[in-house]
Design a protein around this motif. Structure first.
Motif, PDB file in Angstrom:
ATOM      1  N   THR A 106     -18.475  29.457 -15.949  1.00 26.38           N
ATOM      2  CA  THR A 106     -19.211  28.597 -15.022  1.00 26.38           C
ATOM      3  C   THR A 106     -20.311  29.395 -14.341  1.00 26.38           C
ATOM      4  OG1 THR A 106     -17.706  29.095 -13.188  1.00 26.38           O
ATOM      5  CG2 THR A 106     -17.203  27.144 -14.522  1.00 26.38           C
ATOM      6  N   VAL A 107     -21.297  28.662 -13.845  1.00 26.38           N
ATOM      7  CA  VAL A 107     -22.294  29.211 -12.925  1.00 26.38           C
ATOM      8  C   VAL A 107     -22.233  28.327 -11.691  1.00 26.38           C
ATOM      9  CG1 VAL A 107     -24.747  29.581 -12.464  1.00 26.38           C
ATOM     10  CG2 VAL A 107     -23.786  30.184 -14.693  1.00 26.38           C
ATOM     11  N   THR A 108     -21.993  28.949 -10.506  1.00 29.39           N
ATOM     12  CA  THR A 108     -21.728  28.180  -9.294  1.00 29.39           C
ATOM     13  C   THR A 108     -22.772  28.458  -8.231  1.00 29.39           C
ATOM     14  OG1 THR A 108     -19.353  28.198  -9.739  1.00 29.39           O
ATOM     15  CG2 THR A 108     -20.036  27.704  -7.479  1.00 29.39           C
ATOM     16  N   GLU A 146     -27.613  15.279   0.722  1.00 24.72           N
ATOM     17  CA  GLU A 146     -27.426  16.732   0.758  1.00 24.72           C
ATOM     18  C   GLU A 146     -26.352  17.192  -0.223  1.00 24.72           C
ATOM     19  OE1 GLU A 146     -25.553  20.042   3.836  1.00 24.72           O
ATOM     20  OE2 GLU A 146     -26.006  18.017   4.532  1.00 24.72           O
ATOM     21  N   MET A 147     -26.713  18.184  -1.051  1.00 23.30           N
ATOM     22  CA  MET A 147     -25.752  18.804  -1.969  1.00 23.30           C
ATOM     23  C   MET A 147     -25.256  20.113  -1.370  1.00 23.30           C
ATOM     24  SD  MET A 147     -27.725  18.187  -5.637  1.00 23.30           S
ATOM     25  CE  MET A 147     -29.249  18.948  -5.048  1.00 23.30           C
ATOM     26  N   THR A 148     -23.952  20.366  -1.542  1.00 24.02           N
ATOM     27  CA  THR A 148     -23.371  21.614  -1.006  1.00 24.02           C
ATOM     28  C   THR A 148     -22.857  22.549  -2.096  1.00 24.02           C
ATOM     29  OG1 THR A 148     -21.207  20.557  -0.742  1.00 24.02           O
ATOM     30  CG2 THR A 148     -22.717  20.485   1.153  1.00 24.02           C
ATOM     31  N   ASP A 149     -22.532  22.001  -3.257  1.00 20.83           N
ATOM     32  CA  ASP A 149     -22.041  22.819  -4.370  1.00 20.83           C
ATOM     33  C   ASP A 149     -22.517  22.222  -5.688  1.00 20.83           C
ATOM     34  OD1 ASP A 149     -19.807  24.805  -3.212  1.00 20.83           O
ATOM     35  OD2 ASP A 149     -19.600  22.863  -2.214  1.00 20.83           O
ATOM     36  N   ILE A 150     -22.912  23.096  -6.614  1.00 18.87           N
ATOM     37  CA  ILE A 150     -23.254  22.692  -7.978  1.00 18.87           C
ATOM     38  C   ILE A 150     -22.604  23.694  -8.925  1.00 18.87           C
ATOM     39  CG2 ILE A 150     -25.086  22.296  -9.660  1.00 18.87           C
ATOM     40  CD1 ILE A 150     -26.972  21.682  -7.347  1.00 18.87           C
ATOM     41  N   THR A 187     -27.196  29.983  -2.705  1.00 15.48           N
ATOM     42  CA  THR A 187     -26.649  31.218  -3.271  1.00 15.48           C
ATOM     43  C   THR A 187     -25.961  30.955  -4.601  1.00 15.48           C
ATOM     44  OG1 THR A 187     -26.248  32.055  -1.032  1.00 15.48           O
ATOM     45  CG2 THR A 187     -25.091  33.156  -2.841  1.00 15.48           C
ATOM     46  N   ILE A 188     -26.220  31.815  -5.582  1.00 12.03           N
ATOM     47  CA  ILE A 188     -25.497  31.810  -6.851  1.00 12.03           C
ATOM     48  C   ILE A 188     -24.333  32.787  -6.737  1.00 12.03           C
ATOM     49  CG2 ILE A 188     -25.592  32.343  -9.319  1.00 12.03           C
ATOM     50  CD1 ILE A 188     -27.147  29.886  -8.772  1.00 12.03           C
ATOM     51  N   ALA A 189     -23.135  32.335  -7.097  1.00 10.61           N
ATOM     52  CA  ALA A 189     -21.978  33.225  -7.070  1.00 10.61           C
ATOM     53  C   ALA A 189     -22.178  34.383  -8.033  1.00 10.61           C
ATOM     54  CB  ALA A 189     -20.716  32.449  -7.432  1.00 10.61           C
ATOM     55  N   THR A 190     -21.589  35.514  -7.714  1.00 14.23           N
ATOM     56  CA  THR A 190     -21.721  36.705  -8.552  1.00 14.23           C
ATOM     57  C   THR A 190     -21.346  36.385  -9.995  1.00 14.23           C
ATOM     58  OG1 THR A 190     -21.193  38.129  -6.672  1.00 14.23           O
ATOM     59  CG2 THR A 190     -20.965  39.082  -8.884  1.00 14.23           C
TER      60      THR A 190
END
Length: 487
Positions: free
Chosen positions: A135-137, A100-104, A125-128
């Motif tokens: 970065t894209v989080t 399981e991935m929680t952050d990319i 969810t993609i951060a605003t």
């Protein structure tokens, strides 16, 4: 703890080398571990993404990236200068994990900051996003998530009039605490060379793939009208003129990721005498010779080919120089002999106004020339045809008859002349010289497989059902080929 020692300290060395267990202490002792974070650098895993295919699969540090062009205009590619993986509008990047991935987090490259598009995700969810993002989080909970690149560079410094991209130098992935990621080794597949060139009718010894993986490679050809390949051995049978991409594919195994390697096979018309790579800056096949003056206008551009321009430092400079071939030995060749090429012409201006776009108007500036081996002067042998209008689009140049040089040694060249008033740009690519070898110089290769059916092809690689007497054909019988004049 005795169980721990039996289970892990006595485990074969291969187990420790091939598989990384994150948060091992928490697994053994039952503690709750913090999430584990992995940084994947594109320069380590993405160099095989060469922009020649619409889809790629690359792997590293226990994660797999499935990259697809989809309906976009540009193939994904790895840029060695920026050390970034570049994906373009409408492309998708699927990130797959064994746990399981929680952050990319995508770390955006310098080019990426210019063309950053809105990014969407299949789950989570993609951060605003905002202009100037580095970065894209993504946050969520998944073993697989697909990211889609938006159509316009809404958050890039180049502005939303430009097509969108997601270009990144590295990815930081966090997996849930207590999880484990299986780390395998890369297949490390490659061929000795990227491109092989052979004339139709000549023998070709297909290269075998080099690999680290223990999987058995499967070979394929994307153009079976040019070359077929034995899936098991990689042996190639050439059946026509053209270009084929030969690919070796290895499936994923317990210890290695899946992998691919490919090479380009160029099968030339047997009458092709010389077809230089005009874009090769490392080993250029043309030399640049000054006829008069000190300004050197010629260069090699790895995108466009031979390039002549004497406009520098905001001014037109006078020059007269030839992009010259090596000495071409036609002593065993006869007519017909021809030179063909493609070209682009632009920026031929006087007082900042384009000159007339006609053959006559450009004649003082560009021409095709030749010089017999040992001669001192270049002689004009062909005019250059003007385009419909000046621009950067390539078009066919006028075919030049080289028959006067049959039985001789000669250099051919492209002569560019500029003045302090007019210094345009001339770009040249796809240079092909064709010549017919004398019949008594053709060596016949005797076919060994006398039980196989005999097939005849003309010199353009087209199969002929009823070969005519007196003509030269490519003859294939079994795995052997020969050049023969039918009697």
């Amino acid at each position: 703890m005795a169980w721990f020692y039996r289970k892990f300290l006595l485990t074969p060395k291969k187990f420790f080398m091939k598989k990384l267990l994150l948060s091992l202490a928490a697994v053994v002792l039952g503690f709750t571990a913090a999430n584990a974070q992995t940084t994947i650098t594109m320069s380590d895993i993405a160099t095989s993404v060469d922009g020649k295919s619409a889809d790629y699969t690359i792997s590293g540090s226990g994660f797999t990236f499935n990259i697809k062009k989809n309906k976009g205009a540009t193939n994904p590619t790895y840029n060695a200068t920026g050390k970034d993986l570049r994906t373009y509008a409408k492309a998708t990047i699927e990130v797959v994990s064994t746990t399981e991935m929680t952050d990319i987090v995508f770390n955006i490259s310098t080019q990426g900051k210019k063309r950053l598009a809105p990014i969407t995700a299949s789950v989570g969810t993609i951060a605003t996003q905002a202009a100037g993002d580095a970065t894209v989080t993504w946050t969520g909970s998944a073993t697989s998530v697909t990211f889609t690149v938006g159509e316009k560079a809404d958050y890039g410094s180049d502005g939303a009039t430009k097509a969108g991209q997601l270009d990144f130098t590295s990815v930081v992935i966090t997996v849930a605490g207590g999880g484990s990621v299986v780390v395998k080794e890369n297949a490390e597949m490659s061929f000795p060379k990227a491109t092989y060139t052979v004339k139709f009718g000549d023998a070709f010894n297909a290269p075998k793939v080099n690999k680290a993986t223990d999987a058995v490679p499967v070979y394929s050809s994307d153009k079976e009208a040019v070359a077929t390949v034995d899936p098991a051995t990689g042996d190639v049978t050439i059946v026509g003129v053209g270009t084929a991409i030969i690919t070796a594919t290895c499936a994923e195994t317990e210890d290695f990721y899946a992998g691919t390697a490919k090479y380009t096979l160029v099968v030339e018309d047997p009458n092709t005498f010389w077809a230089p790579n005009c874009k090769d800056k490392t080993n250029p096949e043309f030399t640049f010779v000054a006829v008069s003056g000190d300004f050197q206008p010629w260069s090699v551009d790895d995108r466009y080919g031979l390039k002549a321009s004497a406009f520098a430092n905001s001014a037109s400079n006078a020059s007269d120089a030839v992009a010259a071939s090596p000495v071409l030995d036609f002593t065993e060749y006869k007519a017909p002999m021809t030179l063909d090429y493609r070209q682009a012409l632009n920026q031929f201006k006087v007082n900042n106004v384009l000159i007339d776009c006609t053959d006559e108007a450009i004649a003082p500036y560009v021409s095709v020339v030749a010089k017999e081996d040992g001669a001192a002067e270049w002689t004009k042998i062909g005019d250059v045809n003007a385009p419909a209008k000046f621009g950067w689009s390539f078009y066919d140049g006028t075919t030049v008859d080289l028959s006067a040089f049959a039985g001789k040694k000669v250099q051919i060249g492209f002569r560019y002349v500029s003045t302090t008033e007019c210094a345009g740009t001339w770009e040249i690519d796809n240079v092909v010289v064709k010549a017919t070898k004398n019949a008594d110089a053709v060596e016949s290769i005797v076919a060994e497989d006398t039980n196989a059916p005999v097939e005849y092809y003309n010199l353009q690689g087209v199969r002929v059902a009823n070969p005519a007497a007196g003509n030269l054909y490519i003859v294939r019988q079994g795995n052997k080929v020969s050049k023969q004049i039918i009697k």
